[in-house]
Motif scaffolding. Structure first.
Motif, mmCIF file in Angstrom:
data_model
loop_
_atom_site.group_PDB
_atom_site.id
_atom_site.type_symbol
_atom_site.label_atom_id
_atom_site.label_comp_id
_atom_site.label_asym_id
_atom_site.label_seq_id
_atom_site.Cartn_x
_atom_site.Cartn_y
_atom_site.Cartn_z
ATOM 1 N N HIS A 162 8.779 -1.584 -6.734
ATOM 2 C CA HIS A 162 7.619 -2.229 -6.126
ATOM 3 C C HIS A 162 6.366 -1.996 -6.967
ATOM 4 O O HIS A 162 5.436 -2.794 -6.938
ATOM 5 C CB HIS A 162 7.400 -1.697 -4.711
ATOM 6 C CG HIS A 162 8.453 -2.147 -3.766
ATOM 7 N ND1 HIS A 162 9.691 -1.541 -3.684
ATOM 8 C CD2 HIS A 162 8.491 -3.174 -2.895
ATOM 9 C CE1 HIS A 162 10.420 -2.168 -2.777
ATOM 10 N NE2 HIS A 162 9.717 -3.157 -2.285
ATOM 11 N N ALA A 163 6.360 -0.888 -7.688
ATOM 12 C CA ALA A 163 5.212 -0.570 -8.534
ATOM 13 C C ALA A 163 5.657 0.378 -9.642
ATOM 14 O O ALA A 163 6.679 1.055 -9.524
ATOM 15 C CB ALA A 163 4.106 0.088 -7.707
ATOM 16 N N VAL A 175 0.940 -0.785 -11.917
ATOM 17 C CA VAL A 175 1.350 -2.170 -12.070
ATOM 18 C C VAL A 175 2.229 -2.493 -10.877
ATOM 19 O O VAL A 175 3.281 -1.878 -10.707
ATOM 20 C CB VAL A 175 2.130 -2.384 -13.398
ATOM 21 C CG1 VAL A 175 2.549 -3.840 -13.548
ATOM 22 C CG2 VAL A 175 1.303 -1.902 -14.578
ATOM 23 N N GLU A 176 1.785 -3.436 -10.047
ATOM 24 C CA GLU A 176 2.529 -3.777 -8.833
ATOM 25 C C GLU A 176 3.281 -5.083 -9.026
ATOM 26 O O GLU A 176 2.830 -5.976 -9.746
ATOM 27 C CB GLU A 176 1.570 -3.870 -7.648
ATOM 28 C CG GLU A 176 0.831 -2.558 -7.462
ATOM 29 C CD GLU A 176 0.531 -2.219 -6.041
ATOM 30 O OE1 GLU A 176 1.327 -2.547 -5.152
ATOM 31 O OE2 GLU A 176 -0.514 -1.599 -5.821
ATOM 32 N N ARG A 177 4.433 -5.170 -8.357
ATOM 33 C CA ARG A 177 5.250 -6.374 -8.418
ATOM 34 C C ARG A 177 4.529 -7.506 -7.700
ATOM 35 O O ARG A 177 3.911 -7.312 -6.666
ATOM 36 C CB ARG A 177 6.615 -6.103 -7.765
ATOM 37 C CG ARG A 177 7.560 -7.274 -7.900
ATOM 38 C CD ARG A 177 8.944 -6.902 -7.501
ATOM 39 N NE ARG A 177 9.016 -6.731 -6.062
ATOM 40 C CZ ARG A 177 10.062 -6.241 -5.428
ATOM 41 N NH1 ARG A 177 11.108 -5.842 -6.105
ATOM 42 N NH2 ARG A 177 10.070 -6.115 -4.127
ATOM 43 N N ARG A 178 4.643 -8.682 -8.253
ATOM 44 C CA ARG A 178 3.994 -9.855 -7.644
ATOM 45 C C ARG A 178 4.904 -10.526 -6.663
ATOM 46 O O ARG A 178 6.040 -10.564 -6.701
ATOM 47 C CB ARG A 178 3.616 -10.872 -8.720
ATOM 48 C CG ARG A 178 2.623 -10.301 -9.665
ATOM 49 C CD ARG A 178 2.345 -11.265 -10.769
ATOM 50 N NE ARG A 178 1.904 -10.475 -11.921
ATOM 51 C CZ ARG A 178 1.471 -10.988 -13.007
ATOM 52 N NH1 ARG A 178 1.410 -12.258 -13.159
ATOM 53 N NH2 ARG A 178 1.081 -10.223 -14.003
#
Length: 178
Positions: A162-163, A175-178
């Motif tokens: 997820h990140a 950095v986070e998943r879109r």
């Protein structure tokens, strides 16, 4: 900032995601070691969490690393492939063939312990370190590896994270998943 300091900084930032009452799956590796040490300090001061080794099929996965792990294409490091010991030769050939089929041929070598024997995971499995150099299509490779009898797991965590908390010389970024 040296690499060890970067790893500790990433671990400290990842610790900010932890909330009281959480069940945590603790990863492996040198950065995870820093996370566990920092988590232990918080637990000693009253943080109430349950922690287990590995991800225990967690609802949310957060990767923590130093910037050396942030690459434009996968394959810079050997891909770990966890396998059952029985039928190693056939599994090893199937892993190499699966990789070749998606354009990333290379050897999948048995990881050895310091004593020269096969490295054994906590589940009693062995690890193949697959040196594929460049993995252009990780999703296709992951799907092929998932279909091989004898492969337990691999290091292509497609769609799971997820990140990512990545520490580098210019600081820590999430950095986070879109």
């Amino acid at each position: 900032m040296d690499v060890d300091v970067q790893k500790r900084a990433a671990a400290a930032r990842a610790l900010e995601f932890v909330r009281p009452g959480m069940r945590l799956g603790l990863g492996t590796g040198s950065t995870a070691k820093h996370f566990v040490e920092l988590l232990a300090e918080r637990v000693r001061t009253g943080l109430d969490v349950i922690a287990v080794p590995t991800s225990s099929a967690s609802a949310r996965m957060i990767v923590i690393a130093d910037e050396s792990k942030w690459v434009s294409a996968l394959g810079r490091f050997p891909l770990p492939v966890e396998v059952v010991p029985f039928g190693l030769g056939a599994t090893q050939r199937a892993v190499e063939a699966a990789a070749a089929a998606v354009g990333c041929a290379g050897p999948a070598l048995l990881r050895r312990a310091k004593d020269g024997h096969a490295f054994v995971t906590d589940s009693g499995h062995w690890i193949l370190d697959a040196a594929f150099e460049r993995i252009a299509d990780p999703k296709s490779l992951a799907e092929r590896l998932d279909g091989i009898t004898g492969v337990v797991e691999h290091g292509l965590f497609i769609g799971l994270a997820h990140a990512a908390v990545v520490a580098g010389s210019s600081g820590v970024r999430v950095v986070e998943r879109r």
